[in-house]
Enzyme design. Structure first.
Site, PDB file in Angstrom:
ATOM      1  N   ASP A  25       0.907  -1.149   0.000  1.00 36.13           N
ATOM      2  CA  ASP A  25       0.000   0.000   0.000  1.00 36.13           C
ATOM      3  C   ASP A  25       0.943   1.194   0.000  1.00 36.13           C
ATOM      4  O   ASP A  25       1.572   1.490   1.022  1.00 36.13           O
ATOM      5  CB  ASP A  25      -0.892   0.021   1.244  1.00 36.13           C
ATOM      6  N   HIS A  26       1.098   1.832  -1.158  1.00 38.97           N
ATOM      7  CA  HIS A  26       2.195   2.799  -1.256  1.00 38.97           C
ATOM      8  C   HIS A  26       2.028   4.002  -0.326  1.00 38.97           C
ATOM      9  O   HIS A  26       3.000   4.693  -0.019  1.00 38.97           O
ATOM     10  CB  HIS A  26       2.443   3.229  -2.713  1.00 38.97           C
ATOM     11  N   HIS A  47      -5.866   2.832   1.090  1.00 40.55           N
ATOM     12  CA  HIS A  47      -5.028   3.926   1.602  1.00 40.55           C
ATOM     13  C   HIS A  47      -5.681   4.657   2.786  1.00 40.55           C
ATOM     14  O   HIS A  47      -5.036   4.936   3.794  1.00 40.55           O
ATOM     15  CB  HIS A  47      -4.747   4.954   0.500  1.00 40.55           C
TER      16      HIS A  47
HETATM   17  O1  LIG Z   1      -3.493   3.682  -5.597  1.00 37.32           O
HETATM   18  C1  LIG Z   1      -3.789   4.664  -6.242  1.00 37.32           C
HETATM   19  O2  LIG Z   1      -3.217   5.841  -5.919  1.00 37.32           O
HETATM   20  C2  LIG Z   1      -3.175   6.912  -6.835  1.00 37.32           C
HETATM   21  C3  LIG Z   1      -2.851   8.162  -6.025  1.00 37.32           C
HETATM   22  O3  LIG Z   1      -1.612   7.993  -5.401  1.00 37.32           O
HETATM   23  P1  LIG Z   1      -0.766   9.254  -4.978  1.00 37.32           P
HETATM   24  O4  LIG Z   1       0.422   8.710  -4.297  1.00 37.32           O
HETATM   25  O5  LIG Z   1      -0.449  10.001  -6.244  1.00 37.32           O
HETATM   26  O6  LIG Z   1      -1.641  10.085  -4.091  1.00 37.32           O
HETATM   27  C4  LIG Z   1      -4.475   7.067  -7.578  1.00 37.32           C
HETATM   28  O7  LIG Z   1      -4.335   8.031  -8.604  1.00 37.32           O
HETATM   29  C5  LIG Z   1      -4.873   5.758  -8.208  1.00 37.32           C
HETATM   30  O8  LIG Z   1      -6.154   5.870  -8.794  1.00 37.32           O
HETATM   31  C6  LIG Z   1      -4.909   4.652  -7.180  1.00 37.32           C
HETATM   32  O9  LIG Z   1      -5.027   3.397  -7.840  1.00 37.32           O
END
Ligand SMILES: O=C1O[C@H](COP(=O)(O)O)[C@@H](O)[C@H](O)[C@H]1O
Ligand SMILES: NC(=O)C1=CN([C@@H]2O[C@H](COP(=O)(O)OP(=O)(O)OC[C@H]3O[C@@H](n4cnc5c(N)ncnc54)[C@H](OP(=O)(O)O)[C@@H]3O)[C@@H](O)[C@H]2O)C=CC1
Length: 490
Positions: free
Chosen positions: A180-181, A243
């Site tokens: 989960d980045h 997230h």
């Molecule tokens: O996991 C996801 O995250 C991105 C947004 O990530 P961020 O680090 O740029 O805030 C999102 O655009 C995407 O739809 C989703 O799959």
């Protein structure tokens, strides 16, 4: 001095978008910084495309060259990469993979340390895991075997459980690293430091002092070219279930006995267990959805490429989450996320209660309105913390005014901050699962999201209902107004 780890990587989805944009640059950074032993590291990349090793080297070189100190450095890095054309659904291919892995393991003396990274659509996760085990691709000579998997982990509780059971036949829970980045973001990790490193903050981190908490993940872009995936998912599955829930668990958990993964995870799970799972009626009352309409040249969601014209997929979610425990009883946690909003940012606003008695007003002084103290944690795009206080306006009398204490990450701190993927791959190499989602966390988050999803799948929405460039539909403001609250970031 960094501790260099020996490892053989196997990357499934090596020809894909994520690999090129995020994974190769992240592994390169670890290599440059000495976290990966540059003499004892190799990566086998797979995809169905008929690439040669040379072609693969070119792709890797292109994806890292801008970040290299020299062309030779990028070329040297790319030379550790080996390509195998491989259809993951064909069991026979795994025998060749196993043989190749043993050969490279010996050549690079990786000592049986293996990282398997599945950067493919989730319907392949189980097949790959099963075949890796069945065809002896896992090492058995004392090295480690770790599996990193991408999101999404299922599309509801049932499919996630099925997937988990499939993975469990080949890998133990402590070998599985669910990415989960958001957990790799600096400010998300800083929440734990700010809370448990500061009695001042932790002492007030409860329902006696906190009025509400607001978590916003706002995106300026629309669905772009990802409609194929996104239209079947929607914002609730794409951003809220994973997230947002991960951030909530860190915000609400009790202090872990140590910073070890097992202790942090058990507190996160405990927090998520106290999260109230709504009934369908409560879900209708406490969650709202939106879909962006047209604005000038900007097409509405239903006219984006590859989106069906009658799509009811939500591109926006806002909701109220409650935690039924001593610390958080009666404190609403408002969450929202959406595409095509006013700006790209992620922030957490902790809104504190006002003094029970306003002595400034009571004394007949010119008090002005005392504002709620708010602690704002800016996750993206800048790392910043602001504590909004009330202070005295200089001069005669006792007029109050807002007073902000701000800390912004310096350029040096920014330069020292790894990208989320770099940080998380490094953690997996070290065997530290603190910042990965455990099955218990994921399953609880799905149980929460499923109720809302089921309601939304049966009730017809009134879409589109928000304008690109706004902060979402009016219903999201009404949700807070009902409780006498409002979004801090309008
Ligand atoms: O996991 C996801 O995250 C991105 C947004 O990530 P961020 O680090 O740029 O805030 C999102 O655009 C995407 O739809 C989703 O799959
Ligand atoms: N891209 C992104 O920004 C993000 C992606 N993710 C997740 O990462 C994962 C990968 O995404 P992404 O890179 O964008 O996807 P892509 O569609 O770009 O890549 C998919 C990869 O899977 C390979 N592949 C597909 N079918 C097979 C098969 N039968 N056998 C072998 N290989 C196959 C493709 O190789 P080939 O075509 O050569 O067969 C390709 O390398 C997904 O789970 C996604 O949800 C998560 C967050 C962000």
């Amino acid at each position: 001095m960094a501790t260099a780890t020996r490892a053989l990587f196997m990357l499934f989805g090596a020809t894909g978008d994520l690999a090129k944009r995020k994974l190769y640059p992240s592994i390169f950074n670890l290599y440059k910084k000495g976290y990966i032993d540059n003499k004892h590291f190799a990566l086998i990349g797979t995809g169905r495309r008929e690439w040669s090793n040379d072609k693969f080297h070119d792709v890797v070189f292109e994806s890292v060259k801008d970040n290299a100190e020299s062309e030779d450095q990028a070329k040297d890095f790319a030379s550790h990469f080996y390509y195998m054309s491989h259809d993951v659904t064909n069991p026979e291919h795994y025998d060749a993979l196993s043989e190749y892995a043993n050969k490279l393991d010996a050549e690079y003396d990786a000592q049986g340390n293996r990282i398997f990274y599945i950067s493919m659509a989730p319907n392949f996760f189980g097949t790959v895991a099963k075949n890796l085990k069945a065809h002896n691709c896992l090492s058995n000579n004392g090295g480690f075997n770790r599996l990193i998997i991408e999101k999404p982990f299922g599309r509801d509780y049932e499919s996630a459980e099925e997937l988990n059971n499939a993975l469990g036949k080949s890998f133990n829970e402590n070998q599985v690293y669910r990415i989960d980045h958001y957990l790799g973001k600096e400010m998300v990790q800083n929440i734990i430091a700010l809370r448990f490193g500061n009695p001042l903050i932790e002492g007030m981190w409860n329902n006696k002092y906190i009025k509400n908490v607001q978590v916003t993940l706002s995106e300026k872009l629309g669905v772009e070219e990802r409609a194929g995936y996104y239209d079947g998912a929607g914002a609730l599955r794409d951003m809220t279930q994973n997230h947002t829930m991960q951030m909530l668990s860190i915000l609400t958990m009790e202090e872990p006995v140590s910073f070890k993964d097992i202790d942090v995870r058990s507190e996160k799970i405990r927090a998520l267990r106290s999260m109230r799972i709504y009934t369908p009626d409560e879900a209708r009352e406490n969650f709202v959805r939106g879909q962006y309409g047209k604005n000038g040249d900007q097409a509405d969601y239903r006219h984006e490429d590859n989106v069906p014209e009658d799509s009811n997929t939500e591109t926006y979610v806002a909701g109220k989450v409650m935690f039924d425990n001593q610390r958080w009883a009666n404190v609403p946690f408002y969450v929202r996320t959406g595409k095509m909003l006013a700006d790209k940012f992620t922030r957490i606003d902790i809104v504190f209660k006002k003094p029970i008695i306003d002595i400034f007003a009571a004394a007949g002084k010119q008090s002005g309105d005392l504002q709620n103290n708010v602690l704002t944690l800016f996750v993206d795009p800048v790392n910043k913390v602001i504590l909004h206080l009330n202070g005295k306006k200089a001069g005669q009398g006792m007029e109050m005014q807002p007073l902000d204490l701000t800390h912004t990450q310096s350029d040096e701190e920014k330069a020292a901050t790894p990208e989320p993927y770099e940080r998380l791959i490094h953690d997996a190499i070290l065997g530290d699962a603190t910042n990965f989602a455990s099955w218990d966390e994921v399953s609880r988050a799905w149980k929460f999201a499923d109720v809302i999803r089921n309601v939304w799948d049966t009730d017809k929405p009134d879409f589109p209902n928000y304008t690109p460039g706004s902060m979402g539909p009016k219903a999201a403001d009404d949700l807070l107004a009902r409780d006498g609250n409002e979004w801090i970031k309008k």
